[in-house]
Design an enzyme around this catalytic site. Structure first.
Site, short mmCIF file in Angstrom:
data_model
loop_
_atom_site.label_atom_id
_atom_site.label_comp_id
_atom_site.label_asym_id
_atom_site.label_seq_id
_atom_site.Cartn_x
_atom_site.Cartn_y
_atom_site.Cartn_z
N SER A 1 -9.57 2.22 2.93
CA SER A 1 -8.69 2.94 2.04
C SER A 1 -7.68 2.07 1.29
O SER A 1 -7.02 2.56 0.38
CB SER A 1 -7.93 4.02 2.82
OG SER A 1 -7.17 3.44 3.84
N SER B 1 -9.70 -0.06 7.13
CA SER B 1 -9.23 0.03 5.75
C SER B 1 -8.68 -1.24 5.14
O SER B 1 -8.28 -1.22 3.98
CB SER B 1 -8.16 1.12 5.66
OG SER B 1 -8.76 2.37 5.94
N LYS C 1 0.86 -1.20 0.00
CA LYS C 1 0.00 0.00 0.00
C LYS C 1 0.89 1.24 0.00
O LYS C 1 1.94 1.27 0.68
CB LYS C 1 -0.90 -0.02 1.22
CG LYS C 1 -1.94 1.11 1.26
CD LYS C 1 -2.84 0.96 2.49
CE LYS C 1 -3.88 2.09 2.52
NZ LYS C 1 -4.72 2.04 3.72
#
Lengths: 468, 117, 472
Positions: free
Chosen positions: A145, A170, A70
């Site tokens: 996210s 997330s 990420k």
């Protein structure tokens, strides 16, 4: 005749690499090609690693495994943006500890996955770069996210594991929406050194993968104490894969009624079916109540925005990231960079966060929220005296369409985190596993355990898992 | 425990020297927004301002529901689990950071910044 | 008009590495930004880890200043934007500091200490072209960023700039004795001085280095504020900057109120739990503090309180030197006199601390012994000290080199010569006229260029004359 790739399980792949039966060169080039095409179709990445496969990876538990990261985790020499334009040019000088551990175990960094800017969002629509599209239906969100991580995991036709991050849910949201497994470890289980901060008291580095085994394996690699992170626990790591296959007979699962009201009926049904399946394996199901759940969203957002507004203060056009030619007085220069570099949600959260920790307001908001967190922890701990894990839906609805999301107000979006905020706020480990589809769209079930009880989660998740 | 409670009371006293009354939180007007933006170094366009003022009002009202939670004698939880006394020894480890990698605003080794007044 | 002064003293603590990272805290002759890492440069993703020694130091300071050491204390983020801030928030201690509520006595006045806490130093700003007002941009050196600071905050108990200076001088001596502050490493003390007159608003003069400058800045401010009040206007609350060259203060910015900093607990850091055991350990290891040392000196050496204070407060090295001298040379009062009135003067003239100088207790004791024995006169000794401090040579060598110390035989020869040349005086003395003796001694001293002990000379004259009489 050496085998090449594709669609094999991570476990099988790693065994074959060890036995020397994989043509690793061909594998690398095939993965590169596949990633590019995946990128074109679904846009899971902000940056693809040009150096992928160039160096021979370390001989370790993950040797030759493609791992996406990420974009809020620092990767040495690879651009790291945290989904924001204000870090469009930032290239870290160091690896986040979790990334370093992946590399030391032989993992190969495939690329940096898309996310809501700094973690601010539930649908990855606040990504300042391309918004990742759900492989099940590209008009729908992957969740957020860690949307890019979920997307890449679901779409990859090669063995792959995603390193993701969760502050308020997330990892769980994208895992649920992309039909993948999302493991959010206990706060402090994995080092946060090198993780670009959203909310330091709640950020957790975790994993998204196709199978429970993969998440358990990756957790074993990245978990452990880090002297560079004062909040990292000295519990160390262990071989979490050993929890797979454990008999769940007699394990107590609590089902909190507060999490099953006001949710999509299809979601409810699939999750209840999954719980019944565990009951079929002789786990003991009981109804419990977590009445303070309704305060979790407010407490979470107050603390998260308060901390985030201080974390984002460093982005001001000096030393790294978006910079202009230095001119004008510092207030002007900083404001100019920040206003053009931050997206709307980032600005909103900075403003709200600044407000809620300002003198005169901080008692009613910031300090109050910290106390509510205490209460929530206490409530969960009391529940865990009677059960080994808590089962809830991962998200209250099916993955929405982008045009539906555009119509939502910020507050409406915040409220969609209602399944995940409480355990995330309180630092409890959670795992989200796919429990079926409805109208062709994935649904996830969330299991929550007490601090540092990831093992239980893995055993239960593995028992409920359907391996394709 | 008592010692902790005593310290906690001290914390509240120091945190809250002026706030003896409830401030009307719902009213976030442009003036307040402007002050916060100045503090946080953000410039908003006028349409952003309009939107933010109304959104903030709505959001803060929702957050105010915490008022109804009884937190008398409850300690704030700074972390999910207690984290105490973590530190390192006073030893030097030299590092070299390639500052040039991320900025060109350098002059004789110094990093250039905007002026103060 | 009544004046109220409160000080916030930022003391760079004596550690090897910085507060939150392992970079060298006081690199010598370092290029800008050469002692930095991603943590003290505030790169995204980095995290602080506390240097334990810095905590120990703040506990020491708290104990030395009579404070309560709080069993639990916390780190906070003070968020504000400035080009010298790597993260645009400073990690400090807002809610509960390590030490609270102490006091020290300065010249009979009790100055209360509100708190002593630990925080990080921001980077250092340099103006390449011009000064704070005229520079087109600033240059920032992060070598200083992250240096551990103890902030010592007083109540506004000082009533004059002079008092403030006296407080600072005493405080810095205590810090030096505690070994938490080491100027020789390059550490500095910076002062924010708050002053108000007649109960009005206070102005803060920020970042003043040097106690003389603090006194000057406060003097200027007192006058400025008093003038405003006399004109019937109100002093504004603001932050001011001290111009070292012009010796004036100027407005920097309107004072930010506390709420602007939006303090939160720093979630990257732990709660500090300071146990009684920890406190005791530090207490036991604390060196003797200046006030205690003064009391001991009075008792042990019998010197005056004034002398004791001068010796102790000149510096720890000066006090140690004195004690070492007293071990070799058994007259503390004389040692004290010569050290304070003459040795210290020479050191000050050379802007040298005794530890940096070439003087040593050994050789200095030799000088004192020479004076005692009359091998050199006091008058000459005062001259000799200068050369001694300059060169570090043994005083006996210096004296010999310059022929200052005439050998006893040489002296006797001169005595004989003088007696021969002054037979009238000699015979007058022989007859019992003591004036004649003085005259003869004077004549000898003229010959020796005033070198030689008058008593010794008198003895020799008497001997020579009586020998001569006998001979006759």
């Amino acid at each position: 005749m050496k085998r090449v790739v594709i669609l094999i399980r991570v476990k099988t792949f790693l065994e074959e690499v060890k036995s020397g039966s994989i043509d690793t060169d061909k594998f690398v080039s095939d993965v590169k090609a596949s990633s590019s095409s995946m990128q074109e179709k679904y846009a899971p990445f902000i940056t693809l690693n040009e150096g992928f496969g160039k160096a021979t990876p370390q001989k370790g538990a993950l040797q030759y495994l493609p791992v996406s990261v990420k974009d809020c985790l620092c990767t040495e020499g690879i651009r790291t943006t945290a989904g924001s334009k204000i870090l469009e040019t930032y290239v870290p000088n160091f690896d986040a500890t979790a990334v370093a551990k992946v590399k030391a175990a032989g993992g190969m960094i495939l690329g940096k996955t898309a996310q809501d800017e700094f973690g601010f969002g539930t649908f990855s629509t606040n990504c300042a770069y391309q918004v990742p599209k759900n492989p099940y239906d590209p008009e729908r969100t992957c969740g957020g996210s860690s949307g890019g991580a979920g997307c890449a995991t679901a779409a990859a036709d090669f063995p792959h594991i995603a390193i993701a991050e969760s502050t308020g849910g997330s990892i769980t949201a994208p895992a649920a929406f992309t039909g993948t497994v999302g493991l959010t470890p206990t706060y402090g289980r994995v080092s946060r050194y090198g993780l670009i901060d959203y909310s330091n008291s709640m950020d957790k580095v975790g994993v998204i993968s196709k199978e429970v085994y993969d998440s358990a394996l990756m957790l074993s690699v990245i978990a452990g104490h880090d002297p560079l992170d004062s909040t990292s626990h000295n519990k160390g790591s262990e071989d979490f894969t050993k929890y797979i296959g454990k008999d769940v007979k007699g394990m107590k699962i609590g089902v909190p009624k507060e999490y099953f009201s006001s949710i999509d009926s299809n979601v409810k049904k699939l999750v209840e079916d999954a719980i019944a399946k565990l009951e079929g394996q002789e786990a003991e199901i009981s109804e419990i109540s977590l009445p303070s759940t309704k305060y979790a969203i407010a407490a979470y957002y107050i603390i998260a925005m308060g901390e985030a507004s201080t974390n984002l203060a460093k982005y001001c056009g000096m030393r790294y990231g978006k910079q202009d030619k230095i001119s004008g007085e510092f207030s002007e220069y900083f404001s100019s960079i920040r206003s053009s570099g931050f997206g709307e949600e980032a600005k909103r959260r900075i403003i709200l966060g600044t407000y809620m920790r300002a003198a005169g307001f901080r008692d009613a908001y910031y300090i109050k929220a910290l106390k509510v967190r205490s209460l929530l922890i206490k409530e969960f701990k009391a529940a865990f005296k009677g059960v080994d894990a808590i089962a809830t839906p991962s998200m209250p609805m099916l993955p929405p369409r982008f045009d539906e999301i555009a119509k939502l107000s910020p507050l409406e979006i915040y409220n969609m985190d209602k399944m995940t905020t409480a355990p995330n706020l309180c630092g409890f480990p959670t795992i989200s596993i796919p429990v079926g589809t409805s109208q062709g769209l994935p649904v996830g079930m969330q299991l929550i355990a007490d601090h540092f009880m990831e093992g239980r989660l893995i055993s239960l998740a593995a028992a409920a898992e359907v391996i394709k | 425990m008592q010692r902790v409670a005593f310290m906690y009371k001290k914390v509240i006293k120091i945190c809250n020297p002026k706030c003896n009354h409830m401030v009307d939180f719902q009213k976030v007007d442009k003036g307040m927004l402007s002050r916060i933006c100045s503090n946080a170094k953000l410039n908003l366009t006028s349409s952003e301002e309009e939107r933010f003022v109304s959104e903030m009002g709505e959001i803060l009202t929702a957050f105010r529901e915490l008022e109804s939670v009884d937190t008398k004698d409850v300690q704030p939880a700074y972390h999910a689990t207690e984290i105490r006394n973590i530190w390192r020894d006073d030893k030097v480890k030299k590092k070299s950071v390639d500052i040039k990698k991320n900025t060109e605003a350098l002059e004789n080794g110094y990093i250039i910044g905007p002026k103060l007044v | 008009m009544s004046i109220m002064i409160g000080l916030e003293v930022h003391c760079q603590l004596n550690t090897e590495s910085k507060l939150f990272c392992s970079c060298e805290a006081y690199p010598r002759d370092a290029q800008p930004n050469s002692s930095t890492c991603e943590i003290c440069l505030g790169y995204p993703g980095t995290k602080p880890v506390i240097n334990k020694k810095a905590i120990d130091h703040v506990i020491s300071i708290g104990l030395a200043l009579g404070c309560r050491i709080n069993p639990e204390s916390y780190f906070s983020r003070k968020t504000y934007f400035y080009p010298d801030m790597p993260k645009n928030y400073q990690i400090t201690q807002y809610e509960v500091p390590i030490a609270s509520e102490g006091s020290i006595e300065v010249n009979g006045m009790r100055i209360r200490i509100r708190r002593v806490h630990l925080e990080e130093d921001p980077a250092r700003i340099v103006y390449a072209d011009g000064n704070l007002e005229t520079a087109s941009h600033v240059l920032v050196d992060y070598n200083r960023a992250g240096t551990p600071l103890a902030e010592i905050v007083t109540e506004p108990d000082m009533k004059s700039p002079k008092e403030a200076r006296a407080f600072l001088e005493k405080l810095s001596t205590i810090l030096e004795y505690l070994k938490v502050y080491d100027q020789s490493k390059g550490a500095s003390l910076r002062v924010d001085a708050n002053i108000s007159v007649d109960g009005g608003e206070r102005a803060e003069v920020k970042n003043v280095t040097g106690f003389e400058n603090v006194e000057k800045a406060l003097n200027y401010e007192a006058v400025r504020q008093q003038n405003i009040v006399r004109l019937g206007r109100k002093v504004e609350r603001e932050t001011r900057h001290f111009d070292e060259v012009a010796k004036t203060t100027r407005t920097l910015r309107k004072k930010e109120f506390e709420e602007d900093y939006g303090y939160i607990f720093d979630p990257d850091l732990p709660v500090l739990d300071i146990s009684d055991e920890w406190k005791s350990k530090i207490e036991k290891g604390m060196p003797e503090l200046p006030d205690i040392m003064v009391k001991r000196f009075l008792k042990q050496y019998g010197i005056s309180e004034y002398d004791a204070k001068v010796i102790v407060y000149t510096g720890k090295d000066f006090a140690s030197f004195f004690e070492d001298v007293c071990r070799i040379y058994s007259k503390p009062k004389a040692a004290s006199r010569w050290m304070i009135n003459y040795l210290l003067k020479s050191l000050n003239w050379r802007s040298e601390r005794i530890s940096q100088s070439k003087a040593s207790p050994d050789t200095f004791s030799e000088l004192l012994t020479m004076i005692d024995k009359g091998e050199i006169t006091e008058r000459y000794a005062k001259e000799l000290i200068k050369e001694y401090v300059d060169t570090g040579l043994r005083p006996s060598e210096i004296a010999l080199k310059s022929g200052a110390k005439p050998s006893l035989q040489g002296l006797r020869d001169i005595v004989k010569k003088v007696i021969k040349d002054n037979t009238k005086a000699a015979s007058e003395f022989a007859a019992g006229k003591n004036d004649a003796l003085a005259y003869l001694i004077g004549a000898v001293l003229k010959e020796t260029g005033k070198r030689g002990d008058p008593k010794e000379i008198a003895r020799m004259i008497k001997e020579e004359i009586s020998n001569a009489s006998v001979a006759q």
